[in-house]
Design a protein around this motif. Structure first.
Motif, PDB file in Angstrom:
ATOM      1  N   LEU A 136       0.850  -1.227   0.055  1.00  0.00           N
ATOM      2  CA  LEU A 136      -0.177   0.063  -0.023  1.00  0.00           C
ATOM      3  C   LEU A 136       1.043   1.199   0.016  1.00  0.00           C
ATOM      4  O   LEU A 136       0.623   2.421  -0.520  1.00  0.00           O
ATOM      5  N   ASN A 162       2.626   1.867  -3.172  1.00  0.00           N
ATOM      6  CA  ASN A 162       1.957   2.262  -4.102  1.00  0.00           C
ATOM      7  C   ASN A 162       1.160   3.850  -4.029  1.00  0.00           C
ATOM      8  O   ASN A 162       0.435   4.383  -4.671  1.00  0.00           O
ATOM      9  N   SER A 163       1.536   4.384  -3.001  1.00  0.00           N
ATOM     10  CA  SER A 163       1.005   5.709  -2.450  1.00  0.00           C
ATOM     11  C   SER A 163       2.358   6.447  -2.012  1.00  0.00           C
ATOM     12  O   SER A 163       2.571   6.671  -0.889  1.00  0.00           O
ATOM     13  N   SER A 223      -6.384   7.483   3.160  1.00  0.00           N
ATOM     14  CA  SER A 223      -6.045   7.218   1.451  1.00  0.00           C
ATOM     15  C   SER A 223      -5.575   5.998   1.119  1.00  0.00           C
ATOM     16  O   SER A 223      -5.645   5.227   0.206  1.00  0.00           O
ATOM     17  N   SER A 271      -7.185   2.778  -1.480  1.00  0.00           N
ATOM     18  CA  SER A 271      -6.405   1.725  -2.278  1.00  0.00           C
ATOM     19  C   SER A 271      -6.385   0.452  -2.239  1.00  0.00           C
ATOM     20  O   SER A 271      -5.755  -0.344  -3.050  1.00  0.00           O
ATOM     21  N   THR A 329      -7.700  -1.983  -5.063  1.00  0.00           N
ATOM     22  CA  THR A 329      -6.953  -1.786  -6.303  1.00  0.00           C
ATOM     23  C   THR A 329      -5.360  -2.622  -5.882  1.00  0.00           C
ATOM     24  O   THR A 329      -5.167  -3.308  -6.847  1.00  0.00           O
ATOM     25  N   VAL A 330      -4.669  -2.078  -5.012  1.00  0.00           N
ATOM     26  CA  VAL A 330      -3.602  -2.490  -4.717  1.00  0.00           C
ATOM     27  C   VAL A 330      -3.614  -4.161  -4.230  1.00  0.00           C
ATOM     28  O   VAL A 330      -2.625  -4.772  -5.013  1.00  0.00           O
TER      29      VAL A 330
END
Ligand SMILES: [Zn+2]
Length: 335
Positions: A243, A246-247, A265, A269, A272-273
């Motif tokens: 996570l 990816n952010s 946030s 995600s 998706t992640v």
């Protein structure tokens, strides 16, 4: 006498005043630089000016006495002055470097390399450190929030009989004790729907196994092998690291500012992640290694994991969310 257009900065504000600059001889015959267009016309002795070298095609900046500046976008009275006599310091060096293609190409190559190294090793390393400083409470918030989101979008309630759930839960808890897992760990059953036969490890030690996967297994040791693999993801904090990787913005806020308000946030995600994206191969190998070690110690044939994977592989049709898309190639792992 040639005149030049320029912008005048008084050095106190960022406002630019358009002016016209001219070189005219003074009373003593010395050349003066006249600036017209200001409230009061001004004139400067050339020796009082500090023209800077231009970097590439940038404007010519000229320091005036006091803190004022002139900026020449086009031509200026200093264009014929030999470079070495101009003020520059770093600017001078930059101008020289800028004119050399080899230096420019090398600089570009170094930039590309630096970005690649940062993305390839810097971000994962940073994510590992960040995952370690996330407090348990925030971890719990992200795990619970993520499961709620998946329940809304992907999963449905499990249809497995309570007795079967209880049986598997006991096996799972026994494994957790056996593995002496630190921190929370709990097993959840869900109907996978479009996620199909699958298993996920969410933050806060939440392991989700779908009904479809349980039904596909022909031996409980196959499911134990999957549990061990998912517990391997949990102990190594793989989902939180994924996570964070990816952010990048959340990652930087956490590492640089220590801002824990990133939880929201990260929860968003999770679908998706953790469900759509493939786990990194390194994470999968690490989880497989963890599972193998436990299976060996528990006298479970290593082939049990391969058997289940082979059956998954044979399943048709494969949805985009199949176990195979979230996990790497079966043959490689079955070996
Ligand atoms: Zn995995």
């Amino acid at each position: 006498m040639r005149s030049y257009e320029a912008r005048y900065y008084d050095g106190r504000s960022t406002a630019a005043t358009p002016v016209v600059v001219e070189l005219r001889p003074g009373e003593d015959g010395r050349v003066l630089l006249h600036v017209d267009g200001l409230d009061v016309p001004r004139a400067f002795a050339m020796s009082a000016l500090r023209p800077h070298t231009r970097v590439g095609s940038s404007s010519r900046m000229v320091e005036l006495p006091g803190a004022a500046w002139l900026e020449f976008g086009g031509g200026s009275p200093f264009d014929d002055v030999p470079e070495p006599t101009l003020t520059g310091g770093a600017g001078h060096l930059l101008a020289k470097l800028e004119r050399r293609w080899s230096v420019a190409v090398a600089a570009l190559a170094i930039s590309v390399l630096a970005v690649w190294v940062t993305l390839a090793s810097g971000v994962p390393a940073l994510a590992t450190r960040a995952a370690a400083i996330i407090p348990a409470a925030v971890d719990a918030q992200i795990g619970a929030g993520g499961l709620t989101l998946l329940d809304q979008r992907v999963f449905a309630a499990s249809e497995l009989p309570a007795a079967r759930q209880g049986e598997l839960r006991r096996a799972f808890d026994e494994m957790a004790r056996d593995l002496a897992v630190q921190g929370p760990l709990r097993l959840e059953f869900r109907h996978g729907g479009e996620a199909g036969a699958n298993a996920f490890a969410l933050p806060a030690g939440i392991v989700v196994v779908t009904d479809e996967l349980v039904q596909l297994a022909q031996h409980d040791d196959e499911l134990r092998a999957v549990f061990a693999h998912e517990i391997g993801h949990v102990v190594n904090r793989h989902s939180m690291r994924m996570l964070l990787q990816n952010s990048t913005s959340a990652l930087l806020m956490l590492v640089l500012v220590g801002d824990l308000n990133v939880a929201g946030s990260l929860v968003a995600s999770i679908p998706t992640v953790l469900v759509h994206a493939a786990h990194s191969r390194d994470f999968e190998r690490e989880a497989d290694r963890y599972a193998r070690e436990w299976m060996r110690s528990a006298d479970i044939p290593i082939a049990r994991l391969g058997d289940l994977l082979a059956r998954l592989d044979a399943q048709e049709p494969r949805s985009g969310w199949s176990y195979l898309s979230t996990h790497p190639r079966t043959e490689e792992r079955a070996q």
